[in-house]
Design an enzyme around this catalytic site. Structure first.
Site, PDB file in Angstrom:
ATOM      1  N   CYS A   1       0.808  -1.223   0.000  1.00  0.00           N
ATOM      2  CA  CYS A   1       0.000   0.000   0.000  1.00  0.00           C
ATOM      3  C   CYS A   1       0.837   1.267   0.000  1.00  0.00           C
ATOM      4  O   CYS A   1       0.457   2.259  -0.632  1.00  0.00           O
ATOM      5  CB  CYS A   1      -0.985   0.002   1.163  1.00  0.00           C
ATOM      6  SG  CYS A   1      -0.221  -0.167   2.789  1.00  0.00           S
TER       7      CYS A   1
ATOM      8  N   HIS B   1      -1.772   0.787   7.226  1.00  0.00           N
ATOM      9  CA  HIS B   1      -2.357   0.869   5.894  1.00  0.00           C
ATOM     10  C   HIS B   1      -2.125   2.284   5.394  1.00  0.00           C
ATOM     11  O   HIS B   1      -1.974   3.211   6.192  1.00  0.00           O
ATOM     12  CB  HIS B   1      -3.848   0.536   5.926  1.00  0.00           C
ATOM     13  CG  HIS B   1      -4.471   0.419   4.577  1.00  0.00           C
ATOM     14  ND1 HIS B   1      -3.938  -0.356   3.566  1.00  0.00           N
ATOM     15  CD2 HIS B   1      -5.583   1.001   4.045  1.00  0.00           C
ATOM     16  CE1 HIS B   1      -4.697  -0.255   2.493  1.00  0.00           C
ATOM     17  NE2 HIS B   1      -5.703   0.567   2.756  1.00  0.00           N
TER      18      HIS B   1
ATOM     19  N   ASP C   1      -8.460   4.475  -1.642  1.00  0.00           N
ATOM     20  CA  ASP C   1      -7.998   3.286  -0.919  1.00  0.00           C
ATOM     21  C   ASP C   1      -8.113   2.118  -1.889  1.00  0.00           C
ATOM     22  O   ASP C   1      -9.180   1.548  -2.077  1.00  0.00           O
ATOM     23  CB  ASP C   1      -8.853   3.064   0.324  1.00  0.00           C
ATOM     24  CG  ASP C   1      -8.410   1.860   1.148  1.00  0.00           C
ATOM     25  OD1 ASP C   1      -7.531   1.089   0.685  1.00  0.00           O
ATOM     26  OD2 ASP C   1      -8.946   1.685   2.251  1.00  0.00           O
TER      27      ASP C   1
END
Length: 180
Positions: free
Chosen positions: A14, A63, A75
């Site tokens: 991520c 994250h 996201d």
């Protein structure tokens, strides 16, 4: 691998996905921010993540998402729309936060995209097991920067880089962004 038209994406990376995404023209005009989701427990429980079954929490060690100039959250690991209005994403992703022990309370470290792209470095060592094998396949692009400074972004008690918000402060910040 792409997630969305032309967006670079590799599952379980991520921070690298965000590094590329925050420079992508698809995000439109305005200031962009990279947001690290962390907690004092070293695990941040989130809902609607594709790595978990629908309706189930997943507790990532951290994250990373990107917020565009309109206050929308990008996201790439979420089942929510890409992008999502910031408040919607915040409410849906952390819908159970008030039911969890305080040590799991999410903290959002917000860094300007420009500063993140200029300073972030990851040689991907955190993705290797004790034998040096990748726990998840690495992205096809080269590692970002030289060395490794990911740890600087993960401590919710550290004063920098960027600013650290609890959920209430993050909500106010997202409302302000959306109204600009």
């Amino acid at each position: 691998m792409d997630q969305g038209p032309g967006l670079r994406y590799q599952p379980f990376y991520c921070e690298e996905n965000a590094w590329w995404l925050c420079a992508d023209p698809a995000l439109g005009p305005g200031a962009r921010h990279v947001v690290f989701l962390v907690s004092r427990a070293g695990r941040c429980p989130l809902l609607h993540q594709r790595a978990a079954a629908p309706g189930r929490l997943i507790a990532w060690d951290y994250h990373v998402v990107v917020v565009d100039g309109q206050g929308r959250v990008w996201d790439q690991d979420s089942r929510l729309p890409l992008p999502s209005p910031g408040i919607t994403w915040l409410d849906e992703t952390f819908a159970l936060a008030d039911r969890l022990p305080a040590i799991y309370a999410p903290r959002l470290r917000v860094i300007s995209a420009e500063a993140f792209r200029a300073s972030f470095a990851s040689d991907r060592r955190h993705m290797r097991d004790r034998r040096g094998r990748f726990q998840h396949p690495p992205p096809p692009w080269p590692a970002i920067g030289e060395g490794m400074n990911l740890v600087h972004y993960l401590d919710p008690a550290a004063p920098r880089p960027g600013l650290v918000f609890d959920l209430a402060a993050a909500r106010r910040w997202l409302v302000d962004l959306a109204s600009e």
